[in-house]
Motif scaffolding. Structure first.
Motif, PDB file in Angstrom:
ATOM      1  N   PHE A   1       3.924   3.388  -0.876  1.00 53.74           N
ATOM      2  CA  PHE A   1       3.494   3.315   0.518  1.00 53.74           C
ATOM      3  C   PHE A   1       2.345   4.295   0.711  1.00 53.74           C
ATOM      4  CE2 PHE A   1       3.925   4.624   5.044  1.00 53.74           C
ATOM      5  CZ  PHE A   1       3.604   3.400   5.606  1.00 53.74           C
TER       6      PHE A   1
ATOM      7  N   GLN B   1      -0.831   8.620  -0.658  1.00 51.03           N
ATOM      8  CA  GLN B   1       0.507   8.149  -1.009  1.00 51.03           C
ATOM      9  C   GLN B   1       1.544   8.946  -0.244  1.00 51.03           C
ATOM     10  OE1 GLN B   1       1.278   7.695  -5.213  1.00 51.03           O
ATOM     11  NE2 GLN B   1       3.485   7.922  -4.952  1.00 51.03           N
TER      12      GLN B   1
ATOM     13  N   LEU C   1      10.422  -3.423   0.273  1.00 49.81           N
ATOM     14  CA  LEU C   1       8.971  -3.243   0.216  1.00 49.81           C
ATOM     15  C   LEU C   1       8.415  -2.714   1.529  1.00 49.81           C
ATOM     16  CD1 LEU C   1       6.322  -3.684  -1.416  1.00 49.81           C
ATOM     17  CD2 LEU C   1       6.221  -5.964  -0.403  1.00 49.81           C
ATOM     18  N   THR C   2       8.941  -3.173   2.642  1.00 56.97           N
ATOM     19  CA  THR C   2       8.360  -2.856   3.957  1.00 56.97           C
ATOM     20  C   THR C   2       9.101  -1.759   4.718  1.00 56.97           C
ATOM     21  OG1 THR C   2       9.652  -4.578   5.081  1.00 56.97           O
ATOM     22  CG2 THR C   2       7.508  -5.222   4.150  1.00 56.97           C
TER      23      THR C   2
ATOM     24  N   ILE D   1       8.059   2.817  -4.599  1.00 57.87           N
ATOM     25  CA  ILE D   1       9.005   2.047  -3.804  1.00 57.87           C
ATOM     26  C   ILE D   1      10.130   1.555  -4.706  1.00 57.87           C
ATOM     27  CG2 ILE D   1       9.316  -0.107  -2.517  1.00 57.87           C
ATOM     28  CD1 ILE D   1       6.499   0.320  -1.377  1.00 57.87           C
TER      29      ILE D   1
ATOM     30  N   ARG E   1       6.856   0.987   5.947  1.00 55.77           N
ATOM     31  CA  ARG E   1       5.904   0.415   6.907  1.00 55.77           C
ATOM     32  C   ARG E   1       6.546   0.293   8.287  1.00 55.77           C
ATOM     33  NH1 ARG E   1       4.334  -5.781   6.321  1.00 55.77           N
ATOM     34  NH2 ARG E   1       4.101  -5.135   4.144  1.00 55.77           N
TER      35      ARG E   1
ATOM     36  N   GLU F   1       0.999  -1.093   1.367  1.00 58.89           N
ATOM     37  CA  GLU F   1       1.737  -0.882   0.133  1.00 58.89           C
ATOM     38  C   GLU F   1       0.755  -1.088  -1.007  1.00 58.89           C
ATOM     39  OE1 GLU F   1       4.280  -1.474   3.351  1.00 58.89           O
ATOM     40  OE2 GLU F   1       3.193  -3.188   2.489  1.00 58.89           O
TER      41      GLU F   1
ATOM     42  N   ASN G   1       4.709  -0.430  -6.600  1.00 59.72           N
ATOM     43  CA  ASN G   1       4.058  -0.253  -5.303  1.00 59.72           C
ATOM     44  C   ASN G   1       4.401   1.114  -4.736  1.00 59.72           C
ATOM     45  OD1 ASN G   1       2.583  -2.738  -4.233  1.00 59.72           O
ATOM     46  ND2 ASN G   1       4.499  -3.671  -4.908  1.00 59.72           N
TER      47      ASN G   1
END
Length: 250
Positions: free
Chosen positions: A239, A216, A141-142, A221, A145, A200, A237
């Motif tokens: 990013f 986006q 997920l990250t 993701i 990021r 996200e 999700n």
């Protein structure tokens, strides 16, 4: 029902408000959307014991927020309030904005090892399988990021402002609360030197974020997990990022 002008946003300054913030998150991510990631990180969210533990974790994080070299809070809990005929006003939504940086003193440095960032044993005692699952979904997920935070290390200031969480009580949605929570962070990013804002975006959230300038970056993701977790339901999700926000000139 009031209008958007009746919606006010400000940082949480009292620990008592955190209980309501967790309740809102549970209503939005648990009851309304059944977000598999949020629920995995908040076991028992719909039980009295689970709620108490969730509130305790959230209060601890709020109370231990660090500051950057300029004295700005690196983790800001926001609340949005609306008028209530009986109570005067009620908290209708909440958000968490995090200033993150790979350079000490300019934001919270991302923790590569989730087991250090969170007490996974407290969440799932003696459950190595769940520990592994949480680490894998969090890393997936990250990932973008963290890449954006690394990119910012060579810029000035060397940080980004991350919208980690944003939710509104279903009973108060469509009144502009989410827009206010997001706009506060964008204004704060400008105030802090023109930081880029990242997040996200869920299927619902990305609509709001797009209205305020987020774009986006890349496809949906993809969650890279072991075969034993493949059958789990993962939320959609993407990013999103704003690019460096310009500071005002006089």
């Amino acid at each position: 029902m009031g209008g958007k002008d009746d919606v006010h946003v400000e940082p949480v300054t009292q620990a008592d408000d955190i209980s309501r913030c967790f309740e809102i998150a549970a209503s939005a991510f648990g009851t309304q959307t059944a977000d598999g990631i949020w629920m995995a990180f908040n076991p028992g969210w719909d039980t009295p014991e689970g709620k108490m533990q969730g509130v305790s974790r959230m209060k601890s994080r709020w109370a231990t927020a660090t500051v950057d070299k300029a004295g700005n809070l690196n983790t800001v809990f926001l609340k949005v309030t609306v008028p209530d005929p009986d109570k005067g006003e009620v908290i209708a939504g909440m958000a968490i904005w995090v200033q993150a940086s790979m350079v000490p003193g300019y934001g919270d440095v991302p923790e590569a090892d989730l087991t250090k960032a969170m007490d996974l044993d407290a969440l799932y005692p003696e459950n190595a399988s769940m520990h592994k699952y949480l680490c894998q979904i969090d890393k997936s997920l990250t990932r973008q990021r963290v890449e954006a935070i690394k990119e910012a290390a060579s810029q000035s200031p060397p940080a980004v402002l991350d919208l980690e969480l944003c939710c509104v009580d279903p009973a108060f949605q469509r009144r502009g609360a989410a827009l206010k929570l997001v706009q506060w962070g964008l204004d704060e990013a400008v105030r802090r030197g023109g930081l880029e804002a990242v997040t996200e975006g869920s299927t619902v959230g990305r609509t709001v974020y797009s209205q305020l300038g987020f774009k986006q970056d890349g496809p949906e993701i993809e969650y890279h997990v072991d075969d034993e977790f493949k059958n789990r339901v993962f939320p959609s999700n993407v990013f999103m990022r704003t690019g460096r926000l310009r500071t005002s000139t006089t």
